[in-house]
Scaffold this motif. Structure first.
Motif, PDB file in Angstrom:
ATOM      1  N   ARG A 149       6.786  -4.026 130.322  1.00  0.00           N
ATOM      2  CA  ARG A 149       7.194  -5.036 129.342  1.00  0.00           C
ATOM      3  C   ARG A 149       6.757  -6.434 129.773  1.00  0.00           C
ATOM      4  NH1 ARG A 149      13.803  -5.528 129.871  1.00  0.00           N
ATOM      5  NH2 ARG A 149      13.884  -6.365 131.987  1.00  0.00           N
ATOM      6  N   GLU A 192       7.491  -1.918 125.834  1.00  0.00           N
ATOM      7  CA  GLU A 192       8.764  -1.478 126.399  1.00  0.00           C
ATOM      8  C   GLU A 192       9.177  -0.124 125.831  1.00  0.00           C
ATOM      9  OE1 GLU A 192      13.311  -3.177 127.114  1.00  0.00           O
ATOM     10  OE2 GLU A 192      11.830  -4.351 125.982  1.00  0.00           O
ATOM     11  N   ALA A 193       9.606   0.761 126.711  1.00  0.00           N
ATOM     12  CA  ALA A 193      10.075   2.078 126.283  1.00  0.00           C
ATOM     13  C   ALA A 193      11.443   1.957 125.623  1.00  0.00           C
ATOM     14  CB  ALA A 193      10.158   3.018 127.479  1.00  0.00           C
ATOM     15  N   LEU A 194      11.596   2.616 124.467  1.00  0.00           N
ATOM     16  CA  LEU A 194      12.872   2.610 123.754  1.00  0.00           C
ATOM     17  C   LEU A 194      13.645   3.902 123.940  1.00  0.00           C
ATOM     18  CD1 LEU A 194      11.971   0.910 120.331  1.00  0.00           C
ATOM     19  CD2 LEU A 194      12.900  -0.135 122.412  1.00  0.00           C
ATOM     20  N   SER A 195      12.911   5.014 124.088  1.00  0.00           N
ATOM     21  CA  SER A 195      13.594   6.303 124.244  1.00  0.00           C
ATOM     22  C   SER A 195      12.653   7.316 124.882  1.00  0.00           C
ATOM     23  CB  SER A 195      14.092   6.834 122.893  1.00  0.00           C
ATOM     24  OG  SER A 195      13.004   7.091 122.022  1.00  0.00           O
ATOM     25  N   VAL A 203       7.507   9.662 125.032  1.00  0.00           N
ATOM     26  CA  VAL A 203       8.202   8.381 125.156  1.00  0.00           C
ATOM     27  C   VAL A 203       7.870   7.549 123.926  1.00  0.00           C
ATOM     28  CG1 VAL A 203       8.402   6.232 126.476  1.00  0.00           C
ATOM     29  CG2 VAL A 203       8.147   8.405 127.679  1.00  0.00           C
ATOM     30  N   ASP A 206       8.424   0.220 121.835  1.00  0.00           N
ATOM     31  CA  ASP A 206       8.958  -0.749 120.876  1.00  0.00           C
ATOM     32  C   ASP A 206       8.004  -1.060 119.736  1.00  0.00           C
ATOM     33  OD1 ASP A 206       7.187  -2.013 122.560  1.00  0.00           O
ATOM     34  OD2 ASP A 206       8.444  -3.752 122.968  1.00  0.00           O
ATOM     35  N   THR A 220      11.637   1.305 135.827  1.00  0.00           N
ATOM     36  CA  THR A 220      11.850   0.101 135.020  1.00  0.00           C
ATOM     37  C   THR A 220      12.731  -0.923 135.713  1.00  0.00           C
ATOM     38  OG1 THR A 220      13.602   1.345 133.890  1.00  0.00           O
ATOM     39  CG2 THR A 220      11.471   1.216 132.790  1.00  0.00           C
ATOM     40  N   ASN A 286      17.903  -1.127 134.266  1.00  0.00           N
ATOM     41  CA  ASN A 286      17.266  -1.023 132.945  1.00  0.00           C
ATOM     42  C   ASN A 286      17.140   0.454 132.575  1.00  0.00           C
ATOM     43  OD1 ASN A 286      16.863  -3.853 132.682  1.00  0.00           O
ATOM     44  ND2 ASN A 286      15.093  -3.721 134.038  1.00  0.00           N
ATOM     45  N   GLU A 288      18.998   1.814 129.706  1.00  0.00           N
ATOM     46  CA  GLU A 288      19.553   2.073 128.378  1.00  0.00           C
ATOM     47  C   GLU A 288      18.686   3.025 127.558  1.00  0.00           C
ATOM     48  OE1 GLU A 288      21.115  -1.898 129.754  1.00  0.00           O
ATOM     49  OE2 GLU A 288      19.195  -0.854 129.754  1.00  0.00           O
ATOM     50  N   PHE A 289      17.382   2.961 127.777  1.00  0.00           N
ATOM     51  CA  PHE A 289      16.474   3.797 126.987  1.00  0.00           C
ATOM     52  C   PHE A 289      16.613   5.283 127.309  1.00  0.00           C
ATOM     53  CE2 PHE A 289      14.249   3.035 130.890  1.00  0.00           C
ATOM     54  CZ  PHE A 289      13.427   4.136 131.094  1.00  0.00           C
TER      55      PHE A 289
END
Length: 452
Positions: A149, A192-195, A203, A206, A220, A286, A288-289
Protein backbone atom coordinates in the motif's frame (compact mmCIF):
# COMPACT_ATOMS: atom_id res chain seq x y z
CA UNK A 1 52.53 -7.80 2.16
CA UNK A 2 50.21 -6.88 5.05
CA UNK A 3 51.68 -8.74 8.03
CA UNK A 4 53.55 -11.80 9.24
CA UNK A 5 51.75 -15.08 9.82
CA UNK A 6 52.68 -14.86 13.49
CA UNK A 7 50.91 -11.51 13.85
CA UNK A 8 47.55 -13.26 13.89
CA UNK A 9 46.51 -16.23 16.02
CA UNK A 10 43.47 -18.51 15.75
CA UNK A 11 40.28 -16.70 16.69
CA UNK A 12 41.76 -13.28 15.96
CA UNK A 13 41.10 -10.66 13.31
CA UNK A 14 42.67 -7.39 12.26
CA UNK A 15 41.99 -4.51 9.90
CA UNK A 16 44.49 -3.86 7.13
CA UNK A 17 44.40 -0.98 4.67
CA UNK A 18 45.37 -1.75 1.10
CA UNK A 19 45.14 1.38 -1.00
CA UNK A 20 41.48 2.44 -0.91
CA UNK A 21 40.41 -0.91 0.50
CA UNK A 22 39.75 -1.60 4.18
CA UNK A 23 40.11 -5.37 4.53
CA UNK A 24 39.38 -7.66 7.47
CA UNK A 25 41.98 -10.39 7.90
CA UNK A 26 40.95 -13.35 10.06
CA UNK A 27 42.49 -16.62 11.19
CA UNK A 28 40.63 -19.76 12.25
CA UNK A 29 42.01 -23.30 12.53
CA UNK A 30 45.25 -22.06 10.97
CA UNK A 31 43.46 -20.76 7.87
CA UNK A 32 43.67 -17.10 6.88
CA UNK A 33 40.77 -15.31 5.18
CA UNK A 34 40.09 -11.78 4.01
CA UNK A 35 36.79 -10.01 3.42
CA UNK A 36 35.72 -6.38 3.28
CA UNK A 37 35.95 -4.71 6.68
CA UNK A 38 32.78 -2.65 6.17
CA UNK A 39 29.44 -4.14 7.14
CA UNK A 40 27.00 -4.05 4.23
CA UNK A 41 24.31 -2.57 6.49
CA UNK A 42 25.59 0.85 7.63
CA UNK A 43 29.33 0.44 7.03
CA UNK A 44 30.46 -0.40 10.56
CA UNK A 45 34.07 -1.62 10.92
CA UNK A 46 33.82 -5.37 11.43
CA UNK A 47 37.26 -5.39 13.05
CA UNK A 48 35.57 -3.79 16.07
CA UNK A 49 33.03 -6.62 16.22
CA UNK A 50 33.09 -10.23 17.38
CA UNK A 51 34.62 -13.30 15.74
CA UNK A 52 33.24 -16.76 16.46
CA UNK A 53 34.72 -19.62 14.49
CA UNK A 54 34.33 -18.72 10.83
CA UNK A 55 31.71 -16.05 11.56
CA UNK A 56 32.16 -12.32 12.16
CA UNK A 57 29.38 -10.29 13.82
CA UNK A 58 29.02 -6.53 13.31
CA UNK A 59 29.48 -4.40 16.48
CA UNK A 60 26.68 -1.98 15.62
CA UNK A 61 23.59 -3.91 14.56
CA UNK A 62 24.50 -7.60 14.75
CA UNK A 63 24.83 -8.56 11.07
CA UNK A 64 26.89 -11.75 10.64
CA UNK A 65 29.18 -12.74 7.78
CA UNK A 66 31.09 -15.89 6.92
CA UNK A 67 34.75 -14.97 7.29
CA UNK A 68 35.77 -17.52 4.62
CA UNK A 69 33.32 -16.50 1.90
CA UNK A 70 31.87 -13.13 2.90
CA UNK A 71 28.37 -14.62 2.74
CA UNK A 72 25.69 -12.93 4.82
CA UNK A 73 24.49 -15.24 7.62
CA UNK A 74 22.46 -12.92 9.88
CA UNK A 75 20.57 -9.71 9.14
CA UNK A 76 20.04 -6.67 9.09
CA UNK A 77 22.64 -6.42 6.31
CA UNK A 78 21.21 -7.56 2.98
CA UNK A 79 24.35 -8.00 0.87
CA UNK A 80 27.29 -10.36 1.23
CA UNK A 81 30.83 -8.95 1.33
CA UNK A 82 33.71 -9.09 -1.18
CA UNK A 83 36.09 -11.95 -0.41
CA UNK A 84 39.78 -11.59 -1.22
CA UNK A 85 42.52 -14.15 -1.77
CA UNK A 86 45.18 -14.47 0.96
CA UNK A 87 48.63 -15.67 -0.09
CA UNK A 88 51.54 -16.86 2.03
CA UNK A 89 54.84 -15.35 0.96
CA UNK A 90 58.48 -15.36 1.92
CA UNK A 91 59.51 -15.03 5.54
CA UNK A 92 56.08 -16.37 6.60
CA UNK A 93 54.39 -13.17 5.43
CA UNK A 94 50.80 -12.69 4.23
CA UNK A 95 49.61 -10.76 1.20
CA UNK A 96 46.08 -10.00 0.01
CA UNK A 97 44.95 -9.78 -3.60
CA UNK A 98 42.26 -7.08 -3.70
CA UNK A 99 41.99 -7.06 -7.50
CA UNK A 100 40.35 -10.46 -7.73
CA UNK A 101 37.33 -10.55 -5.46
CA UNK A 102 34.04 -12.37 -5.35
CA UNK A 103 31.04 -10.17 -6.15
CA UNK A 104 28.95 -9.14 -3.14
CA UNK A 105 25.46 -10.10 -4.36
CA UNK A 106 24.53 -13.73 -4.02
CA UNK A 107 23.65 -15.38 -7.31
CA UNK A 108 20.00 -14.90 -8.12
CA UNK A 109 17.79 -16.41 -10.77
CA UNK A 110 14.76 -15.04 -12.56
CA UNK A 111 11.39 -16.23 -13.77
CA UNK A 112 11.50 -19.31 -16.01
CA UNK A 113 9.10 -19.42 -18.98
CA UNK A 114 6.52 -22.14 -18.61
CA UNK A 115 6.60 -22.27 -14.80
CA UNK A 116 2.99 -21.68 -13.77
CA UNK A 117 3.37 -21.01 -10.07
CA UNK A 118 2.77 -17.74 -8.21
CA UNK A 119 4.00 -16.54 -4.83
CA UNK A 120 2.06 -13.50 -3.67
CA UNK A 121 3.64 -11.31 -0.99
CA UNK A 122 1.29 -8.94 0.84
CA UNK A 123 3.26 -6.01 2.23
CA UNK A 124 6.27 -4.07 0.99
CA UNK A 125 8.54 -4.22 4.01
CA UNK A 126 11.65 -6.10 5.09
CA UNK A 127 10.01 -9.53 5.32
CA UNK A 128 8.54 -9.41 1.81
CA UNK A 129 11.76 -8.12 0.26
CA UNK A 130 13.96 -10.79 1.81
CA UNK A 131 11.41 -13.48 1.00
CA UNK A 132 11.44 -12.44 -2.66
CA UNK A 133 15.24 -12.29 -2.81
CA UNK A 134 15.64 -15.66 -1.10
CA UNK A 135 13.22 -17.29 -3.55
CA UNK A 136 15.29 -16.06 -6.48
CA UNK A 137 18.58 -16.99 -4.76
CA UNK A 138 17.20 -20.52 -4.40
CA UNK A 139 16.36 -20.59 -8.11
CA UNK A 140 12.58 -20.35 -7.78
CA UNK A 141 11.41 -19.82 -11.36
CA UNK A 142 7.76 -18.92 -10.81
CA UNK A 143 6.04 -15.56 -10.61
CA UNK A 144 6.69 -13.31 -7.59
CA UNK A 145 4.28 -10.47 -6.84
CA UNK A 146 4.86 -8.01 -4.00
CA UNK A 147 1.80 -5.88 -3.26
CA UNK A 148 2.27 -2.83 -1.03
CA UNK A 149 0.00 0.00 0.00
CA UNK A 150 3.10 2.25 0.11
CA UNK A 151 3.93 4.55 -2.78
CA UNK A 152 7.62 3.70 -2.51
CA UNK A 153 9.70 0.60 -3.22
CA UNK A 154 10.81 -1.32 -0.10
CA UNK A 155 12.84 1.10 2.01
CA UNK A 156 14.77 1.27 5.27
CA UNK A 157 11.97 2.23 7.66
CA UNK A 158 14.32 2.27 10.66
CA UNK A 159 15.77 5.53 9.38
CA UNK A 160 12.44 7.30 9.74
CA UNK A 161 12.66 7.28 13.53
CA UNK A 162 16.40 6.89 14.08
CA UNK A 163 17.67 9.51 11.62
CA UNK A 164 14.56 11.39 10.44
CA UNK A 165 16.41 13.80 8.13
CA UNK A 166 15.32 11.81 5.08
CA UNK A 167 15.78 14.08 2.10
CA UNK A 168 13.74 11.93 -0.28
CA UNK A 169 12.30 8.46 -0.54
CA UNK A 170 14.88 7.51 -3.16
CA UNK A 171 17.69 7.89 -0.62
CA UNK A 172 16.36 5.10 1.61
CA UNK A 173 15.09 2.47 -0.83
CA UNK A 174 16.78 -0.87 -0.25
CA UNK A 175 16.79 -1.91 -3.92
CA UNK A 176 16.40 0.18 -7.05
CA UNK A 177 13.68 -0.36 -9.64
CA UNK A 178 16.18 -2.02 -11.97
CA UNK A 179 16.87 -4.72 -9.39
CA UNK A 180 13.26 -5.87 -9.33
CA UNK A 181 13.08 -5.75 -13.12
CA UNK A 182 16.28 -7.79 -13.53
CA UNK A 183 15.04 -10.60 -11.29
CA UNK A 184 11.41 -10.55 -12.40
CA UNK A 185 9.97 -9.47 -9.06
CA UNK A 186 6.72 -7.60 -9.70
CA UNK A 187 6.09 -4.75 -7.26
CA UNK A 188 2.57 -3.36 -7.06
CA UNK A 189 2.54 -0.03 -5.22
CA UNK A 190 -0.47 1.74 -3.68
CA UNK A 191 -2.40 -1.52 -3.71
CA UNK A 192 -3.98 -2.78 -0.49
CA UNK A 193 -5.45 -6.21 0.16
CA UNK A 194 -9.08 -6.15 1.29
CA UNK A 195 -9.77 -9.86 1.71
CA UNK A 196 -8.31 -13.33 1.29
CA UNK A 197 -10.10 -16.47 0.15
CA UNK A 198 -7.94 -19.39 1.23
CA UNK A 199 -10.28 -21.93 -0.37
CA UNK A 200 -10.05 -20.39 -3.84
CA UNK A 201 -6.51 -19.13 -3.16
CA UNK A 202 -7.28 -15.56 -4.17
CA UNK A 203 -6.72 -12.07 -2.77
CA UNK A 204 -9.04 -9.15 -3.53
CA UNK A 205 -7.48 -5.67 -3.63
CA UNK A 206 -8.88 -2.19 -3.09
CA UNK A 207 -9.03 -1.48 -6.83
CA UNK A 208 -11.23 -4.53 -7.45
CA UNK A 209 -8.46 -6.79 -8.77
CA UNK A 210 -8.68 -10.43 -7.74
CA UNK A 211 -5.29 -12.17 -7.86
CA UNK A 212 -4.80 -15.91 -7.51
CA UNK A 213 -1.80 -17.45 -5.75
CA UNK A 214 -0.18 -20.80 -5.12
CA UNK A 215 1.61 -19.65 -1.96
CA UNK A 216 0.89 -16.55 0.08
CA UNK A 217 3.02 -14.50 2.50
CA UNK A 218 1.21 -12.25 4.96
CA UNK A 219 3.60 -9.43 5.89
CA UNK A 220 1.43 -6.35 6.16
CA UNK A 221 2.99 -5.35 9.47
CA UNK A 222 1.52 -3.02 12.05
CA UNK A 223 0.51 0.59 12.44
CA UNK A 224 1.03 2.94 15.36
CA UNK A 225 -1.68 3.31 17.94
CA UNK A 226 -3.03 6.84 18.12
CA UNK A 227 -4.12 8.72 21.22
CA UNK A 228 -7.81 8.42 21.99
CA UNK A 229 -8.10 11.81 23.69
CA UNK A 230 -9.52 15.26 22.89
CA UNK A 231 -7.22 17.06 20.49
CA UNK A 232 -6.06 13.96 18.68
CA UNK A 233 -7.36 15.30 15.35
CA UNK A 234 -5.62 18.66 15.50
CA UNK A 235 -3.69 19.62 12.37
CA UNK A 236 -0.38 19.64 14.21
CA UNK A 237 -0.66 16.00 15.31
CA UNK A 238 1.79 14.01 13.18
CA UNK A 239 2.08 10.24 12.76
CA UNK A 240 5.54 8.91 11.91
CA UNK A 241 4.87 6.22 9.30
CA UNK A 242 6.24 7.49 5.98
CA UNK A 243 9.25 9.45 4.68
CA UNK A 244 7.00 12.49 4.26
CA UNK A 245 5.99 12.25 7.93
CA UNK A 246 9.67 12.12 8.90
CA UNK A 247 10.46 15.21 6.84
CA UNK A 248 7.63 17.21 8.42
CA UNK A 249 8.55 16.21 11.96
CA UNK A 250 12.25 16.86 11.33
CA UNK A 251 11.42 20.33 10.04
CA UNK A 252 9.36 20.98 13.17
CA UNK A 253 12.20 19.84 15.42
CA UNK A 254 14.51 22.37 13.73
CA UNK A 255 12.18 25.18 14.82
CA UNK A 256 10.61 25.98 11.47
CA UNK A 257 7.72 27.93 13.05
CA UNK A 258 5.68 24.81 13.73
CA UNK A 259 4.30 24.37 17.24
CA UNK A 260 3.26 20.75 17.68
CA UNK A 261 1.97 20.93 21.25
CA UNK A 262 1.25 23.60 23.87
CA UNK A 263 0.32 21.46 26.83
CA UNK A 264 -0.69 17.97 27.86
CA UNK A 265 -3.48 17.38 30.39
CA UNK A 266 -3.08 14.16 32.36
CA UNK A 267 -5.92 12.03 33.71
CA UNK A 268 -5.07 13.30 37.17
CA UNK A 269 -5.77 16.85 36.03
CA UNK A 270 -2.13 17.91 36.06
CA UNK A 271 -1.09 20.10 33.12
CA UNK A 272 2.37 19.69 31.59
CA UNK A 273 3.60 22.46 29.25
CA UNK A 274 5.27 20.99 26.16
CA UNK A 275 6.51 21.97 22.73
CA UNK A 276 6.65 18.48 21.26
CA UNK A 277 4.83 15.36 22.44
CA UNK A 278 6.10 11.95 21.32
CA UNK A 279 3.55 9.20 21.74
CA UNK A 280 4.81 5.63 21.85
CA UNK A 281 1.92 3.52 23.11
CA UNK A 282 2.34 0.47 20.94
CA UNK A 283 1.06 -0.72 17.61
CA UNK A 284 -1.86 -2.53 16.03
CA UNK A 285 -1.58 -5.39 13.53
CA UNK A 286 -2.80 -4.79 9.99
CA UNK A 287 -4.85 -7.98 9.94
CA UNK A 288 -8.41 -6.74 9.38
CA UNK A 289 -8.39 -8.08 5.83
CA UNK A 290 -8.12 -11.61 7.25
CA UNK A 291 -11.53 -11.48 8.92
CA UNK A 292 -13.69 -14.40 7.87
CA UNK A 293 -10.75 -16.64 6.99
CA UNK A 294 -9.62 -19.78 8.80
CA UNK A 295 -6.19 -18.25 9.45
CA UNK A 296 -5.50 -18.47 13.18
CA UNK A 297 -4.93 -15.22 15.08
CA UNK A 298 -4.28 -14.65 18.76
CA UNK A 299 -6.29 -12.47 21.12
CA UNK A 300 -4.48 -9.36 19.87
CA UNK A 301 -5.14 -10.25 16.20
CA UNK A 302 -1.56 -11.21 15.35
CA UNK A 303 -1.22 -14.20 13.02
CA UNK A 304 0.02 -17.36 14.71
CA UNK A 305 2.78 -19.32 12.94
CA UNK A 306 5.08 -22.24 13.71
CA UNK A 307 8.90 -22.18 13.67
CA UNK A 308 8.77 -22.54 9.87
CA UNK A 309 6.61 -19.39 9.54
CA UNK A 310 3.63 -21.49 8.42
CA UNK A 311 0.10 -20.58 9.46
CA UNK A 312 -2.53 -23.22 10.17
CA UNK A 313 -3.72 -22.93 6.55
CA UNK A 314 -1.68 -24.80 3.92
CA UNK A 315 0.44 -22.60 1.62
CA UNK A 316 -0.16 -19.50 3.74
CA UNK A 317 2.88 -18.09 5.57
CA UNK A 318 3.34 -15.03 7.75
CA UNK A 319 6.42 -12.99 8.64
CA UNK A 320 7.40 -9.69 10.19
CA UNK A 321 5.58 -7.56 12.73
CA UNK A 322 2.27 -9.29 11.99
CA UNK A 323 3.51 -12.71 13.15
CA UNK A 324 3.20 -14.34 16.56
CA UNK A 325 5.97 -16.94 16.39
CA UNK A 326 7.81 -19.45 18.62
CA UNK A 327 11.10 -17.91 19.76
CA UNK A 328 13.80 -20.56 20.15
CA UNK A 329 15.64 -18.41 22.68
CA UNK A 330 12.53 -18.37 24.91
CA UNK A 331 11.93 -22.13 24.75
CA UNK A 332 9.56 -21.65 21.79
CA UNK A 333 7.22 -19.31 23.64
CA UNK A 334 4.89 -17.56 21.17
CA UNK A 335 5.97 -13.92 20.94
CA UNK A 336 5.51 -10.90 18.74
CA UNK A 337 8.70 -8.91 18.15
CA UNK A 338 8.62 -5.92 15.83
CA UNK A 339 12.34 -5.78 15.10
CA UNK A 340 13.61 -5.02 11.59
CA UNK A 341 16.21 -7.80 11.73
CA UNK A 342 13.65 -10.39 12.86
CA UNK A 343 11.33 -9.48 9.99
CA UNK A 344 14.17 -10.07 7.54
CA UNK A 345 15.06 -13.41 9.12
CA UNK A 346 11.44 -14.53 9.06
CA UNK A 347 11.11 -13.58 5.40
CA UNK A 348 14.05 -15.80 4.57
CA UNK A 349 12.71 -18.72 6.63
CA UNK A 350 9.29 -18.40 4.97
CA UNK A 351 10.86 -18.51 1.49
CA UNK A 352 12.96 -21.58 2.25
CA UNK A 353 9.97 -23.47 3.62
CA UNK A 354 7.83 -22.44 0.66
CA UNK A 355 10.40 -24.31 -1.40
CA UNK A 356 10.21 -27.34 0.94
CA UNK A 357 13.73 -26.64 2.22
CA UNK A 358 12.85 -27.26 5.85
CA UNK A 359 14.49 -24.56 7.97
CA UNK A 360 13.68 -23.36 11.49
CA UNK A 361 13.85 -19.79 12.76
CA UNK A 362 16.76 -19.55 15.22
CA UNK A 363 17.75 -15.86 15.07
CA UNK A 364 18.34 -13.88 18.27
CA UNK A 365 16.38 -10.60 18.38
CA UNK A 366 18.66 -7.57 17.95
CA UNK A 367 17.50 -3.99 18.26
CA UNK A 368 19.15 -0.57 18.23
CA UNK A 369 18.24 3.06 18.54
CA UNK A 370 19.84 6.48 18.99
CA UNK A 371 18.89 8.96 21.74
CA UNK A 372 20.57 12.33 22.16
CA UNK A 373 23.43 11.17 19.98
CA UNK A 374 24.07 8.05 22.09
CA UNK A 375 23.59 4.57 20.72
CA UNK A 376 21.61 1.89 22.52
CA UNK A 377 21.82 -1.76 21.44
CA UNK A 378 19.71 -4.64 22.70
CA UNK A 379 19.88 -8.39 22.11
CA UNK A 380 17.82 -11.28 23.40
CA UNK A 381 14.38 -11.49 24.95
CA UNK A 382 14.12 -10.03 28.43
CA UNK A 383 10.50 -10.74 29.35
CA UNK A 384 10.20 -12.22 32.83
CA UNK A 385 13.66 -11.19 34.02
CA UNK A 386 14.13 -11.12 37.79
CA UNK A 387 17.50 -9.40 38.15
CA UNK A 388 19.76 -7.00 36.30
CA UNK A 389 23.56 -7.08 36.45
CA UNK A 390 25.04 -3.68 35.65
CA UNK A 391 28.52 -3.02 34.30
CA UNK A 392 30.38 0.12 33.36
CA UNK A 393 29.63 3.68 34.41
CA UNK A 394 25.88 3.94 34.41
CA UNK A 395 25.67 7.38 35.97
CA UNK A 396 23.87 9.67 33.54
CA UNK A 397 26.90 11.89 33.05
CA UNK A 398 29.10 8.98 31.97
CA UNK A 399 26.51 7.40 29.67
CA UNK A 400 28.38 4.15 29.09
CA UNK A 401 27.04 0.94 30.55
CA UNK A 402 25.91 -2.64 30.01
CA UNK A 403 22.82 -4.20 31.61
CA UNK A 404 22.45 -7.98 31.64
CA UNK A 405 18.95 -9.34 32.26
CA UNK A 406 18.84 -12.48 34.42
CA UNK A 407 16.16 -15.18 34.65
CA UNK A 408 16.66 -18.55 36.34
CA UNK A 409 20.33 -17.64 36.93
CA UNK A 410 20.95 -17.19 33.18
CA UNK A 411 21.41 -14.14 30.96
CA UNK A 412 18.40 -13.83 28.65
CA UNK A 413 19.06 -10.37 27.21
CA UNK A 414 21.49 -7.47 27.23
CA UNK A 415 21.29 -3.75 26.59
CA UNK A 416 24.31 -1.53 26.13
CA UNK A 417 24.81 2.21 25.85
CA UNK A 418 28.00 2.95 23.90
CA UNK A 419 29.39 -0.40 25.09
CA UNK A 420 30.34 -2.01 21.77
CA UNK A 421 30.82 -4.81 20.87
CA UNK A 422 29.57 -6.54 24.01
CA UNK A 423 25.90 -6.71 22.99
CA UNK A 424 26.93 -8.39 19.74
CA UNK A 425 29.04 -10.85 21.75
CA UNK A 426 26.03 -11.65 23.94
CA UNK A 427 23.89 -12.17 20.84
CA UNK A 428 26.45 -14.61 19.45
CA UNK A 429 26.60 -16.54 22.72
CA UNK A 430 22.80 -16.77 22.85
CA UNK A 431 22.66 -17.92 19.23
CA UNK A 432 25.28 -20.60 19.86
CA UNK A 433 23.21 -22.02 22.72
CA UNK A 434 26.03 -21.50 25.20
CA UNK A 435 24.48 -20.35 28.46
CA UNK A 436 25.83 -17.21 30.15
CA UNK A 437 25.39 -17.84 33.85
CA UNK A 438 24.59 -15.20 36.44
CA UNK A 439 27.96 -15.92 38.02
CA UNK A 440 29.74 -15.23 34.73
CA UNK A 441 27.74 -12.05 34.23
CA UNK A 442 28.76 -10.79 37.68
CA UNK A 443 32.41 -11.63 37.13
CA UNK A 444 34.97 -9.01 36.17
CA UNK A 445 36.69 -11.64 34.02
CA UNK A 446 35.79 -10.83 30.39
CA UNK A 447 36.45 -14.41 29.21
CA UNK A 448 32.73 -15.19 29.38
CA UNK A 449 32.33 -13.06 26.27
CA UNK A 450 34.42 -15.49 24.26
CA UNK A 451 32.16 -17.31 21.80
CA UNK A 452 34.60 -19.30 19.67
Amino acid sequence: MVCLETDLHDGQMMEVDIGRHSVLLTRCDGKYSAISNQCSHYGAPLSKGVISGHKVRCPWHGSCFNALTGDLEEFPGIDSLPCHKVQTGRYASLSIDVKNKRFVLQRMGAAVPGVNHTVLLLGGGAASLICAETLRQENYGGRIIMASRDDLLPYDKTRLSKVMNVLSGDTIVLRKKEFFQQYNIEVWLQKEALSVDTEKKTVTFDDGLVQSYDQLLLSTGCRAKGLDVPGRKLDNIKMLETPEDARQIHAASLGCNIVLVKEVVLKSGNVIPADVLIVGIGSMPNSEFLQGTKIQKNSKNYVVVDKYMRTNVPDVFCAGDLASFPLALAKNQLVNIGHWQMAQAQGRIAALNMLKKTTELTSVPYYWTVLQGRTIRYAGYGEGYTEIVMKGNYEFEERKFLALYIKNDEVIAAVGLDYDPVVSAVAERLLSGKVITKKEAQSDDPSWLQVS
